[in-house]
Each structure stands twice: as structure tokens, then as C-alpha cells.
Design an enzyme around this catalytic site. Structure first.
Site, PDB file in Angstrom:
ATOM      1  CG  ASP A  18      -2.716   3.065  -9.850  1.00  0.00           C
ATOM      2  OD1 ASP A  18      -3.858   3.279 -10.285  1.00  0.00           O
ATOM      3  OD2 ASP A  18      -1.699   3.554 -10.358  1.00  0.00           O
ATOM      4  CB  SER A  19      -1.418   0.406  -3.848  1.00  0.00           C
ATOM      5  OG  SER A  19      -1.442   1.637  -3.150  1.00  0.00           O
TER       6      SER A  19
ATOM      7  CB  CYS B 141       8.145   8.941  -4.416  1.00  0.00           C
ATOM      8  SG  CYS B 141       9.124   7.783  -3.441  1.00  0.00           S
TER       9      CYS B 141
ATOM     10  CB  CYS C 223      13.188   0.441  -6.839  1.00  0.00           C
ATOM     11  SG  CYS C 223      12.222   0.444  -5.312  1.00  0.00           S
TER      12      CYS C 223
ATOM     13  CG  MET D  45       9.150  -0.331   0.987  1.00  0.00           C
ATOM     14  SD  MET D  45       9.439  -1.472  -0.398  1.00  0.00           S
ATOM     15  CE  MET D  45       8.267  -0.849  -1.609  1.00  0.00           C
TER      16      MET D  45
ATOM     17  N   GLY E  96      -1.339   5.618  -2.802  1.00  0.00           N
ATOM     18  CA  GLY E  96      -1.859   6.081  -4.086  1.00  0.00           C
ATOM     19  C   GLY E  96      -3.149   5.372  -4.443  1.00  0.00           C
TER      20      GLY E  96
ATOM     21  CG  LEU F 164      -2.288  -0.635   1.113  1.00  0.00           C
ATOM     22  CD1 LEU F 164      -3.062  -0.434   2.410  1.00  0.00           C
ATOM     23  CD2 LEU F 164      -3.086  -0.074  -0.057  1.00  0.00           C
ATOM     24  CB  SER F 165       2.221   3.257  -2.656  1.00  0.00           C
ATOM     25  OG  SER F 165       1.133   3.568  -3.516  1.00  0.00           O
TER      26      SER F 165
END
Length: 371
Positions: A13-14, A201, A108, A33, A11, A8-9
Site C-alpha cells: 500500500d505505501s 506487526c 499509535c 519508522m 508493504g 514507507l512501511s
């Protein structure tokens, strides 16, 4: 149903990916993360986030936490700051210092998201699968393009190993971006209207060269017109310029735009050519290394490649060599194929894997210009 850990970022999308998995009845665990700490990593120059009461990454975590609460799933966080520095960032800096233009997103994915993060999710939570909000499709260890061709992210996943892909789920792979936004809005998710992130980011709105100056000291030199051998300008460091670059050259009074065709790091020279002189930028084959080939079942007569993200497919012939090296031929020629970048190989919708471009050529001549 399966136990699935999703990255889960913060954003949209996630967020939607997690929502869909929960709707399907899976046991879903959110995992946020963090890979960068500006103070620990001495990221000072031009970093406006240091003056903010809440840094962008903490804002993202708060957004992810709100979404997790809405969906009804737990969320945890994990830091891979040292691992990112050791495996990704030092690699990135070394490549720039050697005159290459690496892709940090691919590094990454290879070393952090689908290695350190993936293993942590499996070992810490006993997950059956790990999910991400990428626009791609993973099926039985194979990688395929996402349905939304304008958002397809298979290019960035070319270095992810097949053994990992066997336990990876991309819930958005069969969806258009517009549908993802619609679902987020209908579910009233907190991130439904959040702007998509672009680039790295933690760099934010800064120029990438400003960010790099934290780690690679400026080395001023001259800009040379390769066609006339004359000095036409000055630069702050040859390693900051990439093949095909047009912006940021600051060449005033020229009759037409110029682009970068090469550099000499020892002599501190950047070589440029007029935009009308495409021959200086066009190659028709390349040598690449560090090949990750996840699928050996393909039609050699139907291969295509991307040399960078969102580039049109180019028909290619591939010669497979020893030690994970390849030669790739594209007889019609292509502009600004850049050493250090990734070449992604495709057979139709199937993404076979990729390799790092080392050298580019026009017939027998390597495109490594100097005067």
C-alpha cells in the site's frame, strides 16, 4: 509541485502510494519508522523472530528500500521506540490491567504516526505534506471513508486532529485494493505480491495473550457461568479476556459455545454465558470519553457509529457532554460493545471523529456482571 514525506512501511500500500505521488511530479521522500525493539523491550516469550537472522522489521526496511530505489526517491529511517513505549504501550498495558480492551492501532496513529512522525517529517525535511498508505480520504482537515468499504481505515484515524489532517494525503483513499495490487504489478514494484500485514506487526504469529505475558504476570482464577453461578473452568488471567470472546476459553463438554460477558479482576473471575443467551451481551447505550471531534458541521439525525473495525454501521443518537464526553444511544441494541475500544462517529461518508468507550448499558443497568 509539493515536497511530500511518505511513510514507507515495506508493504504494497505505501509502495503504491509513493509511486503515485512520484508519477504526479511531486518531490517525494520515503521515511521508514521503527517503533519496537524486542530486546530493549524485553519481548521474549514466544518471540520466534529472535531466532531469525533478519528480524521482520529489518526485512520490511529492506523491502521499503528496494521500492524507493525502483521509484527513484530517497529513503531514511527513524526510531520512535521510546516514544511508542511511553505514549502507546504503557497506556495499552495500563488499560488491560484495569479491565479494558484498548486498540493499539488507534493509539499509535494518535501519538506516533500523526504526531511524532508527522512533526519529524515537517521539521526535519521541510515537507509541505505527509502521506500514508491508508484507505481513507483527508480533505481540508476533514476525514472521510475510503472508497473501498472492505478496506476503509477511517475507524483507526478517529483520534487524529483536524490540524494534522490538513497536511495529510492518503493517495489510496479513492482506490480499490484490487487496483492498488494491479498498479504494483504493472510497475513491477518489489512488494507487488507481498502479503498484507494484520494486527500488531511486532507480535507476529503469536497469540496476543502470549505476548502480553511478557508484561502482565498471569493471575489464574475461575470461569463462572453467569446463568447458573457455577464454576465451569479456569483461566490464566481475567485481564486477558475481552467482552464477547469465544475462542480460547477451553471449556470442554459444553452443550453449546460460551462467550465472555464480564470479569472481576479483584476476585480473579471471568464470567461467561451460553451463546443462546444474547441478553447478557447486548447493550443499547454507552458512555464514552476522550472525544476527538474534527467536524461540527453534521446532521444530528443522520449519525451512525462503528464500535469496532469492519462492523456494520449502527444508527445512533449522540448526547454531547462537557469535558469531551458523550452518551450514545442505539435503541435496537448491539452485541459485544467493548469498554476500552473506540466508537467512530459518521455522518454519511464523513468521519466526524471518535471517543473511547468507558461504560455500556441496557436501559438503566450497566453491563458489568458479577456474582
Amino acid at each position: 509541485m509539493s515536497k511530500i514525506v511518505i511513510g514507507l512501511s515495506g508493504g504494497v500500500d505505501s509502495s503504491v502510494a509513493a509511486y503515485l505521488l512520484k508519477q504526479q511530479g511531486h518531490e517525494v521522500i520515503g521515511l521508514f519508522m521503527r517503533n519496537w525493539d524486542s530486546l530493549v523491550n524485553s519481548d521474549i516469550l514466544g518471540n520466534s523472530s529472535l531466532n531469525q537472522s533478519l528480524c521482520p522489521q529489518e526485512q520490511d526496511f529492506q523491502d521499503a528500500s528496494r521500492v524507493a530505489k525502483q521509484i527513484g526517491i530517497p529513503i531514511y529511517r527513524v526510531d520512535f521506540i521510546k516514544e511508542y513505549w511511553d505514549s502507546v504501550f504503557e497506556n495499552l498495558i495500563e488499560q488491560y490491567q484495569n479491565g479494558f480492551t484498548p486498540n493499539p492501532d488507534i493509539l499509535c496513529n494518535k501519538y506516533i504516526k500523526f504526531d511524532k512522525f508527522f512533526n519529524y517529517a515537517i521539521e526535519k525535511f521541510g515537507a509541505d505534506y505527509v502521506a500514508m498508505g491508508h484507505y481513507a480520504i483527508a480533505k481540508e482537515g476533514n476525514l472521510y471513508r475510503g472508497i473501498d468499504q472492505s478496506k476503509d481505515q477511517s475507524y483507526f484515524l478517529t483520534q487524529v486532529r483536524s490540524q494534522v489532517l490538513e497536511k495529510v494525503i492518503f493517495p489510496l483513499g479513492n482506490m480499490e485494493k484490487s487496483e492498488v495490487r494491479r498498479i504494483a504489478q504493472e510497475a513491477n514494484l518489489y512488494t507487488a505480491n507481498k502479503k498484507d500485514s494484520t494486527g500488531i506487526c511486532f507480535i507476529g504469529e503469536r497469540k496476543f495473550t502470549d505476548f502480553l505475558q511478557n508484561y502482565i504476570p498471569t493471575q489464574p482464577g475461575t470461569i463462572v457461568d453467569i446463568t447458573t453461578k457455577k464454576i465451569v473452568g479456569n483461566h490464566i488471567g481475567a485481564m486477558y479476556y475481552t467482552l464477547g470472546q469465544r475462542k480460547g476459553l477451553n471449556l470442554g463438554g459444553m452443550k453449546e459455545p460460551y462467550f465472555v460477558v464480564g470479569h472481576d479482576l479483584e476476585k480473579k473471575q471471568v464470567f461467561v454465558a451460553p451463546a443462546s443467551e444474547k441478553k447478557w451481551l447486548t447493550s443499547n447505550w454507552l458512555f464514552a470519553q476522550n472525544l476527538n471531534l474534527n467536524n461540527h458541521d453534521f446532521n444530528p439525525e443522520n449519525l451512525s457509529a462503528k464500535f469496532r473495525y469492519r462492523q456494520k454501521d449502527v444508527r445512533v443518537k449522540v448526547e454531547f457532554l462537557e469535558n469531551d464526553q458523550i452518551k450514545v444511544y442505539y435503541p435496537e441494541g448491539f452485541e459485544a460493545v467493548t469498554p476500552g475500544q473506540q466508537i467512530a462517529l459518521y455522518d454519511g461518508q464523513k468521519c466526524l471523529g471518535g471517543a473511547v468507550i468507558k461504560n455500556i448499558y441496557w436501559n438503566e443497568n450497566e453491563l458489568n456482571y458479577s456474582v
